[in-house]
Design a protein around this motif. Structure first.
Motif, PDB file in Angstrom:
ATOM      1  N   LYS A  57       0.836  -1.195   0.000  1.00  0.00           N
ATOM      2  CA  LYS A  57       0.000   0.000   0.000  1.00  0.00           C
ATOM      3  C   LYS A  57       0.876   1.253   0.000  1.00  0.00           C
ATOM      4  O   LYS A  57       0.659   2.185  -0.775  1.00  0.00           O
ATOM      5  N   LYS A  58       1.869   1.268   0.843  1.00  0.00           N
ATOM      6  CA  LYS A  58       2.752   2.434   0.964  1.00  0.00           C
ATOM      7  C   LYS A  58       3.483   2.706  -0.345  1.00  0.00           C
ATOM      8  O   LYS A  58       3.526   3.817  -0.835  1.00  0.00           O
ATOM      9  N   TRP A  59       4.064   1.652  -0.925  1.00  0.00           N
ATOM     10  CA  TRP A  59       4.849   1.850  -2.122  1.00  0.00           C
ATOM     11  C   TRP A  59       3.992   2.109  -3.348  1.00  0.00           C
ATOM     12  O   TRP A  59       4.381   2.873  -4.230  1.00  0.00           O
ATOM     13  N   LEU A  60       2.825   1.508  -3.413  1.00  0.00           N
ATOM     14  CA  LEU A  60       1.953   1.767  -4.554  1.00  0.00           C
ATOM     15  C   LEU A  60       1.392   3.171  -4.493  1.00  0.00           C
ATOM     16  O   LEU A  60       1.300   3.867  -5.496  1.00  0.00           O
ATOM     17  N   ILE A  61       1.018   3.625  -3.305  1.00  0.00           N
ATOM     18  CA  ILE A  61       0.518   4.994  -3.152  1.00  0.00           C
ATOM     19  C   ILE A  61       1.629   5.990  -3.418  1.00  0.00           C
ATOM     20  O   ILE A  61       1.447   6.986  -4.099  1.00  0.00           O
TER      21      ILE A  61
END
Length: 65
Positions: A57-61
């Motif tokens: 989630k962190k890296w995709l966002i």
């Protein structure tokens, strides 16, 4: 008494020419492991799947921004 025993054990295992930094590093590692074991025993853990999900989630966002 447990802390003194731990320090003595570390000192007995380290070579005679070790530095104070060597001693401090080994004390830090043992302290961190003990803290981690206490957290596991208290149920303060995060599953691998939860960590992976949060990182995705962190890296995709972050990549979309």
């Amino acid at each position: 008494m447990e802390a003194k025993r731990t320090v003595r054990d570390i000192l007995d295992r380290l070579p005679d020419d070790c530095s104070l930094d060597d001693v401090l590093y080994h004390l830090y590692v043992i302290s961190a492991v003990n803290r981690g074991q206490s957290e596991v025993a208290a149920g303060k853990t995060v599953s691998h799947d939860d960590v992976a999900r949060e990182l995705r989630k962190k890296w995709l966002i972050g990549a979309a921004g």
